[in-house]
Write a protein that holds these residues in place. Structure first.
Motif, PDB file in Angstrom:
ATOM      1  N   THR A  43      18.009  69.302  27.427  1.00  9.79           N
ATOM      2  CA  THR A  43      18.752  69.174  26.170  1.00  9.79           C
ATOM      3  C   THR A  43      19.823  68.101  26.288  1.00  9.79           C
ATOM      4  O   THR A  43      20.521  68.017  27.308  1.00  9.79           O
ATOM      5  N   ALA A  44      19.983  67.299  25.253  1.00 12.42           N
ATOM      6  CA  ALA A  44      20.983  66.228  25.251  1.00 12.42           C
ATOM      7  C   ALA A  44      22.357  66.786  24.883  1.00 12.42           C
ATOM      8  O   ALA A  44      22.981  66.378  23.898  1.00 12.42           O
ATOM      9  N   SER A  45      22.833  67.715  25.686  1.00 13.48           N
ATOM     10  CA  SER A  45      24.165  68.292  25.495  1.00 13.48           C
ATOM     11  C   SER A  45      25.223  67.315  26.001  1.00 13.48           C
ATOM     12  O   SER A  45      24.910  66.348  26.723  1.00 13.48           O
ATOM     13  N   LEU A  46      26.484  67.588  25.698  1.00 16.88           N
ATOM     14  CA  LEU A  46      27.559  66.717  26.167  1.00 16.88           C
ATOM     15  C   LEU A  46      27.672  66.756  27.685  1.00 16.88           C
ATOM     16  O   LEU A  46      27.919  65.724  28.318  1.00 16.88           O
ATOM     17  N   ASP A  47      27.461  67.935  28.274  1.00 18.52           N
ATOM     18  CA  ASP A  47      27.491  68.051  29.730  1.00 18.52           C
ATOM     19  C   ASP A  47      26.421  67.169  30.363  1.00 18.52           C
ATOM     20  O   ASP A  47      26.684  66.441  31.326  1.00 18.52           O
ATOM     21  N   LYS A  79      28.165  66.695  17.108  1.00 12.92           N
ATOM     22  CA  LYS A  79      27.167  65.636  16.971  1.00 12.92           C
ATOM     23  C   LYS A  79      27.810  64.259  17.138  1.00 12.92           C
ATOM     24  O   LYS A  79      27.263  63.381  17.809  1.00 12.92           O
ATOM     25  N   TYR A  80      28.981  64.069  16.537  1.00 16.09           N
ATOM     26  CA  TYR A  80      29.677  62.785  16.673  1.00 16.09           C
ATOM     27  C   TYR A  80      30.010  62.504  18.133  1.00 16.09           C
ATOM     28  O   TYR A  80      29.790  61.381  18.622  1.00 16.09           O
ATOM     29  N   ARG A  81      30.564  63.489  18.852  1.00 10.50           N
ATOM     30  CA  ARG A  81      30.968  63.266  20.241  1.00 10.50           C
ATOM     31  C   ARG A  81      29.780  62.886  21.118  1.00 10.50           C
ATOM     32  O   ARG A  81      29.887  62.019  21.985  1.00 10.50           O
ATOM     33  N   ARG A  82      28.660  63.530  20.899  1.00 12.37           N
ATOM     34  CA  ARG A  82      27.466  63.216  21.689  1.00 12.37           C
ATOM     35  C   ARG A  82      26.962  61.799  21.407  1.00 12.37           C
ATOM     36  O   ARG A  82      26.728  61.008  22.322  1.00 12.37           O
ATOM     37  N   ILE A  83      26.795  61.493  20.128  1.00 15.99           N
ATOM     38  CA  ILE A  83      26.227  60.193  19.759  1.00 15.99           C
ATOM     39  C   ILE A  83      27.206  59.063  20.064  1.00 15.99           C
ATOM     40  O   ILE A  83      26.804  57.973  20.508  1.00 15.99           O
ATOM     41  N   ALA A  84      28.491  59.307  19.873  1.00 19.86           N
ATOM     42  CA  ALA A  84      29.499  58.290  20.189  1.00 19.86           C
ATOM     43  C   ALA A  84      29.470  57.939  21.676  1.00 19.86           C
ATOM     44  O   ALA A  84      29.624  56.765  22.048  1.00 19.86           O
ATOM     45  N   LEU A  85      29.256  58.932  22.527  1.00 18.31           N
ATOM     46  CA  LEU A  85      29.191  58.682  23.971  1.00 18.31           C
ATOM     47  C   LEU A  85      27.986  57.812  24.314  1.00 18.31           C
ATOM     48  O   LEU A  85      28.090  56.876  25.116  1.00 18.31           O
TER      49      LEU A  85
END
Length: 248
Positions: A43-47, A79-85
């Motif tokens: 999964t494309a989680s932030l972690d 969603k923003y934090r993930r894609i922004a990274l």
């Protein structure tokens, strides 16, 4: 390798036009054009993404990406934090959902069957996603439980008689508990998936077919690893798998 070459290869290999899915399959977030280092995960989680950044990934390959049907399309919060990274570090995000479940060699179902020493006999369920077959050696439900626990490093939830002989089995990784009644009609002794619902307990007790919930994440770790290794060997790029723990 070139980003577009990898996308074209994966899309063709996994035959994505065949599937009616709940999300877009393929390149979901565009990054740098040249890929040397590929990181895979469930999964494309932030972690997971933070690990990929630390490992200097050019691209990530996952089973659970973004843009699911019916979700809020706004780029806010999680969603923003993930894609922004991803955008900040120019990392490509490749995501394959049902096509990765179903691939007959590299898919989640194929790889789980291989891990558990099952022989595939056929397919069933929506878009032929689920599999039925038999263990290489006949075993009891208790022995199958021990095998699953050892292989997946997770104790499954099992509804059934531990002494029951398992000669025919059906399985589908992830959240495929809705296929249980169709599996029962196939005449299997046990059905394995990642999650369990309340009604599955009653169906297992009344039918005599064992229901095994082995974990959504745990059952879907192997397809993306196999696909990542295949890509690494095919195109001579670096690949590593990152397992962000998930108890479900």
């Amino acid at each position: 390798m070139q980003q577009n070459a990898l996308e074209n290869y994966l899309n063709q290999l996994l035959d994505i036009p065949r599937f009616h899915d709940y999300c877009p399959n393929g390149l979901q977030v565009e990054g740098r054009t040249h890929i040397h280092n590929l990181i895979s995960g469930v999964t494309a989680s932030l972690d997971f993404l933070n690990n990929a950044v630390a490992m200097d990934a050019d691209a990530v390959l996952v089973h659970h990406g973004y843009f699911w049907r019916g979700e809020d399309p706004a780029l806010r919060g999680m969603k923003y934090r993930r894609i922004a990274l991803l955008i900040k570090h120019e990392i490509n995000l490749f995501a394959y959902h049902l096509p990765l479940d179903a691939h007959i060699e590299l898919g989640n179902n194929a790889q789980l069957g291989k891990k558990l020493n099952f022989m595939t006999k056929g397919y069933f369920g929506e878009q032929n996603l689920a599999v039925y077959g038999q263990p290489i050696h006949e075993l009891t439900l208790q022995q199958l439980e021990a095998q699953i626990s050892s292989t997946l490093v997770r104790k499954p939830v099992i509804i059934g008689d531990p002494a029951k002989s398992i000669r025919r089995v059906a399985w589908c990784t992830g959240a495929a508990q809705s296929y249980f009644e169709e599996a029962i009609r196939l005449g299997v002794d046990a059905f394995i998936t990642g999650e369990i619902s309340e009604q599955n307990v009653h169906a297992a007790r009344e039918s005599g077919v064992a229901f095994i919930s082995a974990g959504h994440h745990a059952t879907e770790r192997y397809g993306v690893q196999a696909l990542g290794e295949h890509i690494a060997q095919q195109f001579n790029i670096d690949h590593q798998f990152v397992d962000s723990d998930n108890p479900v």
